[in-house]
Scaffold this motif. Structure first.
Motif, mmCIF file in Angstrom:
data_model
loop_
_atom_site.group_PDB
_atom_site.id
_atom_site.type_symbol
_atom_site.label_atom_id
_atom_site.label_comp_id
_atom_site.label_asym_id
_atom_site.label_seq_id
_atom_site.Cartn_x
_atom_site.Cartn_y
_atom_site.Cartn_z
ATOM 1 N N TYR A 55 40.990 30.838 21.533
ATOM 2 C CA TYR A 55 41.316 31.811 22.579
ATOM 3 C C TYR A 55 40.377 33.018 22.498
ATOM 4 C CZ TYR A 55 43.691 35.443 25.217
ATOM 5 O OH TYR A 55 43.969 36.455 26.109
ATOM 6 N N ALA A 56 40.101 33.490 21.285
ATOM 7 C CA ALA A 56 39.195 34.636 21.115
ATOM 8 C C ALA A 56 37.807 34.321 21.660
ATOM 9 C CB ALA A 56 39.112 35.029 19.641
ATOM 10 N N VAL A 57 37.328 33.114 21.423
ATOM 11 C CA VAL A 57 36.020 32.708 21.951
ATOM 12 C C VAL A 57 36.033 32.720 23.475
ATOM 13 C CG1 VAL A 57 34.401 30.787 22.137
ATOM 14 C CG2 VAL A 57 35.392 31.367 19.918
ATOM 15 N N SER A 58 37.121 32.225 24.074
ATOM 16 C CA SER A 58 37.207 32.189 25.539
ATOM 17 C C SER A 58 37.255 33.594 26.128
ATOM 18 C CB SER A 58 38.429 31.381 25.982
ATOM 19 O OG SER A 58 39.637 32.066 25.713
ATOM 20 N N VAL A 59 37.904 34.521 25.446
ATOM 21 C CA VAL A 59 37.945 35.906 25.925
ATOM 22 C C VAL A 59 36.548 36.520 25.891
ATOM 23 C CG1 VAL A 59 38.814 38.235 25.440
ATOM 24 C CG2 VAL A 59 40.363 36.282 25.333
ATOM 25 N N ALA A 60 35.831 36.299 24.793
ATOM 26 C CA ALA A 60 34.453 36.800 24.704
ATOM 27 C C ALA A 60 33.576 36.181 25.776
ATOM 28 C CB ALA A 60 33.886 36.508 23.315
ATOM 29 N N LEU A 61 33.752 34.891 26.012
ATOM 30 C CA LEU A 61 33.000 34.207 27.061
ATOM 31 C C LEU A 61 33.287 34.834 28.423
ATOM 32 C CD1 LEU A 61 31.090 31.782 27.583
ATOM 33 C CD2 LEU A 61 33.149 30.404 27.971
ATOM 34 N N GLY A 62 34.549 35.164 28.667
ATOM 35 C CA GLY A 62 34.914 35.810 29.926
ATOM 36 C C GLY A 62 34.262 37.174 30.081
ATOM 37 N N LEU A 63 34.265 37.966 29.030
ATOM 38 C CA LEU A 63 33.664 39.300 29.103
ATOM 39 C C LEU A 63 32.162 39.221 29.361
ATOM 40 C CD1 LEU A 63 35.543 41.044 26.151
ATOM 41 C CD2 LEU A 63 35.866 41.471 28.599
ATOM 42 N N TYR A 64 31.495 38.258 28.750
ATOM 43 C CA TYR A 64 30.058 38.107 28.975
ATOM 44 C C TYR A 64 29.743 37.452 30.316
ATOM 45 C CZ TYR A 64 28.301 39.870 24.539
ATOM 46 O OH TYR A 64 27.938 40.696 23.499
ATOM 47 N N THR A 65 30.799 36.960 30.984
ATOM 48 C CA THR A 65 30.618 36.420 32.325
ATOM 49 C C THR A 65 30.821 37.494 33.382
ATOM 50 O OG1 THR A 65 31.367 34.226 31.631
ATOM 51 C CG2 THR A 65 31.456 34.708 33.989
ATOM 52 N N TYR A 66 31.884 38.302 33.226
ATOM 53 C CA TYR A 66 32.187 39.331 34.220
ATOM 54 C C TYR A 66 33.100 40.372 33.597
ATOM 55 C CZ TYR A 66 32.660 41.032 39.041
ATOM 56 O OH TYR A 66 32.588 41.780 40.187
ATOM 57 N N LEU A 67 32.817 41.633 33.842
ATOM 58 C CA LEU A 67 33.584 42.707 33.210
ATOM 59 C C LEU A 67 35.067 42.666 33.562
ATOM 60 C CD1 LEU A 67 31.366 45.922 33.409
ATOM 61 C CD2 LEU A 67 31.806 44.439 31.452
ATOM 62 N N PHE A 68 35.377 42.247 34.794
ATOM 63 C CA PHE A 68 36.775 42.233 35.210
ATOM 64 C C PHE A 68 37.588 41.181 34.473
ATOM 65 C CE2 PHE A 68 36.279 44.338 39.670
ATOM 66 C CZ PHE A 68 36.034 45.540 39.029
ATOM 67 N N ALA A 69 36.936 40.371 33.643
ATOM 68 C CA ALA A 69 37.688 39.460 32.779
ATOM 69 C C ALA A 69 38.616 40.233 31.851
ATOM 70 C CB ALA A 69 36.734 38.587 31.970
ATOM 71 N N ALA A 70 38.291 41.499 31.595
ATOM 72 C CA ALA A 70 39.165 42.338 30.773
ATOM 73 C C ALA A 70 40.545 42.492 31.417
ATOM 74 C CB ALA A 70 38.523 43.705 30.560
#
Length: 534
Positions: free
Chosen positions: A208-223
């Motif tokens: 899950y932590a890896v997927s969150v990091a992947l989301g942040l490096y994809t788009y800021l609104f992933a936060a």
């Protein structure tokens, strides 16, 4: 009878009494893949996509303006160097261009797109094709999420069918930006969160932590998606500092730490972000805001237009009624842990955008690409409603047939929308460049056209250049400067997207007069003028 399999014994058989509906959904999935790739280079390569290619080239906007907007006569090919990877500038130049000009965009998609264009060529089909490939990842991620959340393969297949022909999702699957990748990562991280909550193992939380990091490096609104996840965990744990809450906190902290390099870029360039997003604060009347919200929600299921301001507005009320009833049905019939997850996914990412618009005005919440997680939440709710009702053993056969008809109508609306959109040169998602095909047509009709443009809209001329014939010549100037001379020998001289102030400067010249080229496709006229020698 064809039966789609259940997963790990969690769900019952497909449950449809009508074999044709099973085949119907399979055909829809095939059509969804087809729509994502057909005519992928047909629509206008609009301003934001031209920015993508500028980043890929490794040049900054300032370098482009300094080198091209100097008042000399240019050919279209001279612009193309700023739309393809420069072999002398590496990946670091792409990241530097993004950090300098648009730090609000995370670098993952742009880096991957650069490699794609280096390996396969500089056609606009390459970055768009990359987005289309990422959009295919949505299907397994969505199915997995439905099995994990609803424990139903039936709802998973219905959700994939709705996603396959969602006009909104298909449009952004064909755009040279990061939005389809963000959709896939959003679904993946949501699934991995539910899996971690179920398994409670170190490995599941690490994934899950890896997927969150992947989301942040994809788009800021992933936060914002991660915030929705955090609120879900806290509510499920009754706001106690349990082991589950600590595990979630540790996973998000680790992923946040991995994102610190880009956070530093954002902090160093915060003024650039404010400048780039200033347009989002433009005032909009409340009634117009609500109408656009309603229209945008309808685009998830139906989107047919004959002009920028001419949607099929009469389709909006029944779609809103379906969405509203879907959430009502979800909250009434589903266990709390299910409806709460879907509701938070739909609402939490939208609130930070919608509330400022309501309180102080703005355009944040009507920009559909910012709300992709909310669209996913809406589609999950509708998939739950339709997936339950078309196969519920508690319903009479006539009631099941009625809901099967509703499902068929919703999907058919999406198929028709995607079929029409696939043949169009432009669509509402191309906003700033919506009228470029009409503008290019007018310019290309001239025998020997010259186009004068300025840094008033800078990258717009890059977008337009994809539609112009090789015979077109350009003069690009930096405002408020006029060209030192206008070369002779051209049959028509056009002014494209210059400021009103610069146009008046042209009109003050005694030998020239400008005339607007009148060709309206809606309430907004084209930004094209013709300069006529007196």
């Amino acid at each position: 009878m064809l039966r789609l399999p259940s997963i790990q014994g969690k769900s019952k058989a497909w449950g449809f009494h009508s074999t044709w509906l099973q085949y119907f959904i399979i055909v829809v999935l095939v059509l969804g893949v087809f729509f994502r790739f057909v005519n992928i280079d047909h629509k206008v390569y609009w301003k934001d996509e031209a920015y993508t290619s500028l980043r890929i080239s490794g040049y900054t906007k300032a370098q482009f303006i300094q080198q091209m907007f100097d008042g000399r006569e240019l050919g279209l090919e001279e612009l193309r160097k700023y739309q393809r990877p420069n072999p002398e500038l590496g990946l670091d130049a792409t990241i530097k261009s993004l950090a300098t000009d648009a730090p609000q965009h995370s670098p993952l998609y742009f880096s991957l797109a650069r490699f794609g264009m280096q390996w396969f060529g500089d056609s606009i089909a390459i970055p768009r094709g990359l987005s289309a490939l990422f959009s295919l990842l949505v299907f397994p991620c969505l199915y997995w999420l439905c099995v994990e959340l609803f424990e139903s393969s039936t709802i998973g297949w219905v959700a994939m069918a709705l996603m396959a022909v969602s006009p909104f999702q298909v449009l952004y699957a064909q755009e040279a930006r990061q939005y389809s990748l963000w959709a896939a990562v959003t679904l993946l991280s949501s699934t991995l969160l539910l899996r971690a909550l179920r398994l409670k193992t170190k490995t599941s939380w690490a994934l899950y932590a890896v997927s969150v990091a992947l989301g942040l490096y994809t788009y800021l609104f992933a936060a914002l998606v991660t915030a929705a996840h955090g609120l879900y965990v806290l509510i499920q744990e009754r706001f106690r500092l349990s082991k589950t809450v600590l595990a979630y906190a540790l996973a998000t902290i680790v992923s946040g730490l991995s994102f610190i390099p880009w956070v530093l870029v954002i902090l160093d360039n915060s003024s650039r972000i404010r400048s780039n997003t200033a347009w989002l604060k433009s005032d909009l009347p409340l009634l117009s805001l609500l109408k656009l919200w309603a229209r945008n929600i309808s685009y998830a299921f139906f989107d047919i237009q004959f002009g920028y301001d001419d949607p099929f507005v009469y389709m909006i009320p029944p779609i809103l009624l379906l969405v509203g009833y879907a959430f009502y049905f979800l909250c009434r019939k589903a266990p709390t842990h299910i409806w709460l997850f879907v509701l938070l996914l739909a609402v939490v990412p939208a609130l930070p955008l919608a509330l400022p618009d309501l309180l102080s005005g703005g355009l944040r919440s009507i920009t559909g690409r910012y709300l992709i997680p909310s669209y996913l939440g809406i589609q999950l709710a509708v998939a739950y409603l339709l997936g339950r009702q078309v196969s519920s053993p508690s319903l009479k056969p006539q009631q099941q047939k009625l809901w099967q008809l509703v499902l068929a109508l919703v999907i058919s609306g999406g198929v028709i929308s995607c079929a029409i959109s696939s043949q169009a040169e432009t669509w509402w998602t191309k906003s700033a460049s919506y009228y470029d095909p009409a503008v290019a047509h007018m310019i290309n009709k001239a025998e020997r056209p010259l186009v004068i443009s300025s840094d008033n809209t800078n990258v717009n001329v890059l977008s337009l250049s994809y539609l112009l014939d090789p015979k077109v010549r350009l003069i690009l100037v930096r405002e408020p400067n006029l060209p030192t001379t206008i070369p002779s020998g051209f049959s028509n001289v056009f002014l494209y997207n210059i400021s009103p102030e610069l146009r008046r400067e042209f009109e003050q010249e005694p030998t020239y007069q400008s005339y607007k080229v009148e060709r309206r496709y809606s309430s907004k006229p084209t930004q094209l003028w013709e300069l006529v020698k007196q």
